[in-house]
Design an enzyme around this catalytic site. Sequence first.
Site, short mmCIF file in Angstrom:
data_model
loop_
_atom_site.label_atom_id
_atom_site.label_comp_id
_atom_site.label_asym_id
_atom_site.label_seq_id
_atom_site.Cartn_x
_atom_site.Cartn_y
_atom_site.Cartn_z
N HIS A 1 -5.16 2.89 8.22
CA HIS A 1 -6.40 2.74 9.01
C HIS A 1 -6.07 1.76 10.12
O HIS A 1 -5.73 0.60 9.82
CB HIS A 1 -7.53 2.20 8.14
CG HIS A 1 -7.84 3.06 6.97
ND1 HIS A 1 -8.86 3.98 6.95
CD2 HIS A 1 -7.22 3.17 5.76
CE1 HIS A 1 -8.88 4.61 5.78
NE2 HIS A 1 -7.89 4.14 5.04
N GLU B 1 -9.64 7.14 -5.59
CA GLU B 1 -9.18 5.75 -5.48
C GLU B 1 -9.98 4.96 -6.51
O GLU B 1 -9.44 4.49 -7.52
CB GLU B 1 -9.41 5.22 -4.05
CG GLU B 1 -9.03 3.76 -3.85
CD GLU B 1 -9.39 3.23 -2.46
OE1 GLU B 1 -10.21 3.86 -1.76
OE2 GLU B 1 -8.86 2.15 -2.09
N ASP C 1 -2.08 1.68 4.06
CA ASP C 1 -3.55 1.66 4.05
C ASP C 1 -4.11 0.68 5.08
O ASP C 1 -4.53 1.10 6.16
CB ASP C 1 -4.06 1.33 2.63
CG ASP C 1 -5.45 1.90 2.36
OD1 ASP C 1 -5.97 2.65 3.19
OD2 ASP C 1 -6.01 1.60 1.28
N1 HPA Z 1 -10.60 3.30 1.02
C1 HPA Z 1 -11.71 3.72 1.61
N2 HPA Z 1 -12.01 3.39 2.86
C2 HPA Z 1 -11.16 2.62 3.54
C3 HPA Z 1 -10.01 2.16 2.97
C4 HPA Z 1 -9.70 2.52 1.63
O1 HPA Z 1 -8.67 2.16 1.03
N3 HPA Z 1 -9.39 1.41 3.91
C5 HPA Z 1 -10.16 1.44 5.03
N4 HPA Z 1 -11.24 2.17 4.80
ZN ZN Z 2 -7.44 4.33 3.06
#
Ligand code: HPA
Ligand code: ZN
Length: 346
Positions: free
Chosen positions: A26, A207, A285
């Site tokens: 991101h 997740e 990430d």
């Molecule tokens: N998960 C969900 N949304 C997110 C993440 C993540 O790891 N990182 C930035 N936005």
């Molecule tokens: Zn992510």
Amino acid sequence: MTDVPTSVQSAADLARRIPKAELHIHIEGSLEPELIFALAQRNGVALTYSSVEALRAAYAFSDLQSFLDIYYAGASVLLHEADFFDMAWAYLQRAHADNVVHTEIFFDPQTHTARGVPMASVILGLKRACDRAQAELGLSSHLILCFLRHLSEEDAFATLEAAIPLREHFIGVGLDSSELGHPPEKFARVFARCRELGLHTVAHAGEEGPPEYIWQALDVLKAERIDHGVRCLEDAALVARLATSRIPLTVCPLSNLKLCVVSSLADHPMKRLLDAGLCATVNSDDPAYFGGYLNENFLQTVHALCLSAADVVQLARNSFEASFVSAERRAEMIRILEQTIVPHQS
Ligand code: HPA
Ligand code: ZN
């Protein structure tokens, strides 16, 4: 001090050195505290933290939401095209230093358009950095627009509409933000429209959310990759589906550790995912928040799980297989990987 086995050390050295693709980053999560403070000053934005050190000290997360609250606050300093350029250019140089040869970058337009930032400032700033990385570093990249799943379907449709004039600059869409309570099916119609527009589709699932969310991402959203997906291991039929379809998982070990998805890296499922024959990849990430860029994720995972050189090469191969590049670019990346592994053959 315990000795690190030579095989683990050489797998770690190999991981550092080989070319790789990063597919789950991101860009707002690459904003280092120093850049947050510099942009806040440049743009006259007030921060609730008094110093870089105070901000960094706040990076102790208990779950995804506790991170997202700080992550959205950090992104509030981004106002102008130049800010998006500076953020992405900083990330691309870091990635290049880790031997990343291709990257697919997520961005969260709603975080910015909700504050009055034009969609074009976001996308054109990021794009200019990507073009510079291609020209100066030979690092190829694509942009993936993510919808924030805690917001409504209507908001996602409005965001897609605003991005359509800039369609040529991004290759796909994703789904991120707070997972629990926001199942993929909430965005079934938005993703159907995106597929009609010829966009690639990916989605965060599994997740914190249950395997059912991964099934929905596959069957309802027709996601071509699953971001994270680590909870698939709770469902044998799902693992079989992912293995036979070669749907990649973009796994983020240090993120999983920092957001308490796993209690230690030694418990991380990466080795189990590989042993199950899944197309798992390593990614950073939100590297500015989770303690490391791509090589740091590789190194800590190799050490914690005693991954072999063969595992490391498999992970790099998987990253190329999973990327949305042309057949020619994929073949080129695999060729340079093979040349790096066996440097001298005459
Ligand atoms: N998960 C969900 N949304 C997110 C993440 C993540 O790891 N990182 C930035 N936005
Ligand atoms: Zn992510």
